[in-house]
Scaffold this active site. Structure first.
Site, PDB file in Angstrom:
ATOM      1  N   LYS A  56      -5.039   9.176  -3.012  1.00 59.50           N
ATOM      2  CA  LYS A  56      -5.986   8.313  -3.739  1.00 59.50           C
ATOM      3  C   LYS A  56      -7.318   8.245  -2.995  1.00 59.50           C
ATOM      4  CE  LYS A  56      -2.212   5.771  -5.879  1.00 59.50           C
ATOM      5  NZ  LYS A  56      -1.318   4.610  -5.933  1.00 59.50           N
ATOM      6  N   GLN A 100      -0.151  -0.709  -2.688  1.00 58.46           N
ATOM      7  CA  GLN A 100       0.811   0.339  -3.039  1.00 58.46           C
ATOM      8  C   GLN A 100       2.212  -0.249  -3.153  1.00 58.46           C
ATOM      9  OE1 GLN A 100      -0.054   3.441  -3.882  1.00 58.46           O
ATOM     10  NE2 GLN A 100       2.040   4.064  -4.239  1.00 58.46           N
ATOM     11  N   ASP A 123      -4.787  -1.472 -10.985  1.00 64.66           N
ATOM     12  CA  ASP A 123      -3.447  -1.030 -11.395  1.00 64.66           C
ATOM     13  C   ASP A 123      -3.055  -1.600 -12.761  1.00 64.66           C
ATOM     14  OD1 ASP A 123      -2.138   0.756  -9.663  1.00 64.66           O
ATOM     15  OD2 ASP A 123      -1.732  -0.830  -8.202  1.00 64.66           O
TER      16      ASP A 123
HETATM   17  N1  GUN Z   1       3.792   3.071  -6.770  1.00 61.92           N
HETATM   18  C1  GUN Z   1       4.126   4.020  -7.657  1.00 61.92           C
HETATM   19  N2  GUN Z   1       3.176   4.124  -8.614  1.00 61.92           N
HETATM   20  C2  GUN Z   1       2.220   3.210  -8.310  1.00 61.92           C
HETATM   21  C3  GUN Z   1       0.987   2.839  -8.909  1.00 61.92           C
HETATM   22  O1  GUN Z   1       0.559   3.344  -9.955  1.00 61.92           O
HETATM   23  N3  GUN Z   1       0.287   1.874  -8.278  1.00 61.92           N
HETATM   24  C4  GUN Z   1       0.734   1.264  -7.147  1.00 61.92           C
HETATM   25  N4  GUN Z   1      -0.014   0.302  -6.609  1.00 61.92           N
HETATM   26  N5  GUN Z   1       1.870   1.572  -6.573  1.00 61.92           N
HETATM   27  C5  GUN Z   1       2.603   2.553  -7.151  1.00 61.92           C
END
Ligand code: GUN
Length: 296
Positions: A56, A100, A123
């Site tokens: 990311k 995350q 998110d």
């Molecule tokens: N863990 C797996 N997919 C995601 C996501 O899209 N966002 C976040 N914050 N954690 C994740």
């Protein structure tokens, strides 16, 4: 249609989305003399999460988005994490905040998510934004993975209206918001949501025009569970042991690709399907967050 034309190329479609985002970021930088900014918070040392977080941050740099990576030890208390969030909430350089998932067990994940300024919730996990999503208000954020799936379908010219979509998995990250987007006005699919307590999942998937597999079980969807011509979207990314390989594991989806692909009309691969789209949509949400901040 030959075999390679069946494959929905998530890498290519994500690259198209990212090119659009990079142009939007360049325009913002020119017009406002500022950059959209994303904070990515990782608590603990889950190996898969470390990879996702690094991807990311890397993608931000490629698109001209400012980013901060905040890595906290796995012993971090909920109170300490909430303090970090509180600071980011008022940091003018940061427009989007992401914690995350998963967080260590002693932390209440939804409490942390609900402490994020909802206008920075890239998110789309905050209760306010999930509520808006269900109400059909798409003016703010959309959840990255389900939105990525919708973009894969749209940009591959796969219609959803009037189709029977079967989602496998009821997670807050994928299954539930996927249900909201596929059944929304405009998408107009009829949606069945299957999960771990559904007695005979195959009875549903065999009737599906579109299957979204998001169960987190390697190769769960087998060839005999799919009707000819179905569209298959594989959201799973599972690490399975592969002794003798450099990494010691290989990535497989929730779909037994070799069995299902011959029956499918279109199918996403793993890797290179949904995965790149999730990050591409996160970048788009970060740009949206910048514009939201201008309004306040
Ligand atoms: N863990 C797996 N997919 C995601 C996501 O899209 N966002 C976040 N914050 N954690 C994740």
């Amino acid at each position: 249609m030959n075999f390679s034309e069946k494959i929905i190329d998530g890498k290519k479609i994500a690259a198209d989305v990212n090119r659009e985002t990079a142009m939007e970021v360049a325009a913002i930088t020119k017009d406002f003399g500022a950059r959209p900014g994303l904070a990515v918070v990782l608590v603990g040392d889950n190996p898969a999460s470390k990879v996702y977080v690094s991807s990311k941050v890397k993608r931000c740099a490629e698109l001209g988005i400012y980013s901060e990576k905040i890595v906290l030890p796995k012993e971090t208390s909920q109170a300490e994490l909430l303090q970090v969030i509180a600071k980011l909430n008022v940091n003018p350089l940061i427009h989007g905040i992401l914690v995350q998932s998963p967080v260590p067990k002693h932390i209440d994940e939804q409490a942390v998510v609900n402490a994020i300024n909802p206008d920075k919730d890239v998110d789309c996990f905050h209760a306010r934004n999930v509520g808006r999503l269900l109400l059909g208000d798409f003016s703010g954020f959309l959840p990255c993975t389900p939105w990525g799936v919708m973009q894969l379908l749209k940009r591959s010219e796969i219609p959803t209206a009037g189709k029977h979509a079967v989602i496998i998995g009821r997670s807050n990250i994928v299954g539930k918001p996927m249900m909201a987007l596929l059944s929304a006005k405009g998408a107009d699919a009829t949606v069945t949501l299957c999960h771990s307590r559904t007695p005979d999942i195959a009875a549903f998937t065999r009737n599906a025009d579109l299957i979204v597999a998001a169960v987190g079980k390697p190769e769960f969807l087998r060839g005999n569970m799919v009707k000819d011509g179905a569209v298959i979207i594989d959201v799973g990314i599972n690490r399975v042991e592969a002794p003798g390989t450099e990494k010691g594991y290989r990535l497989v989806g929730d779909v037994a690709f070799d069995e299902v692909a011959p029956k499918a009309s279109r199918i996403t691969p793993v890797p290179g399907g949904v995965g790149p789209m999730t990050i591409a949509m996160l970048m788009k949400n970060t740009v949206r967050a910048f514009h939201l901040a201008l309004k306040h």
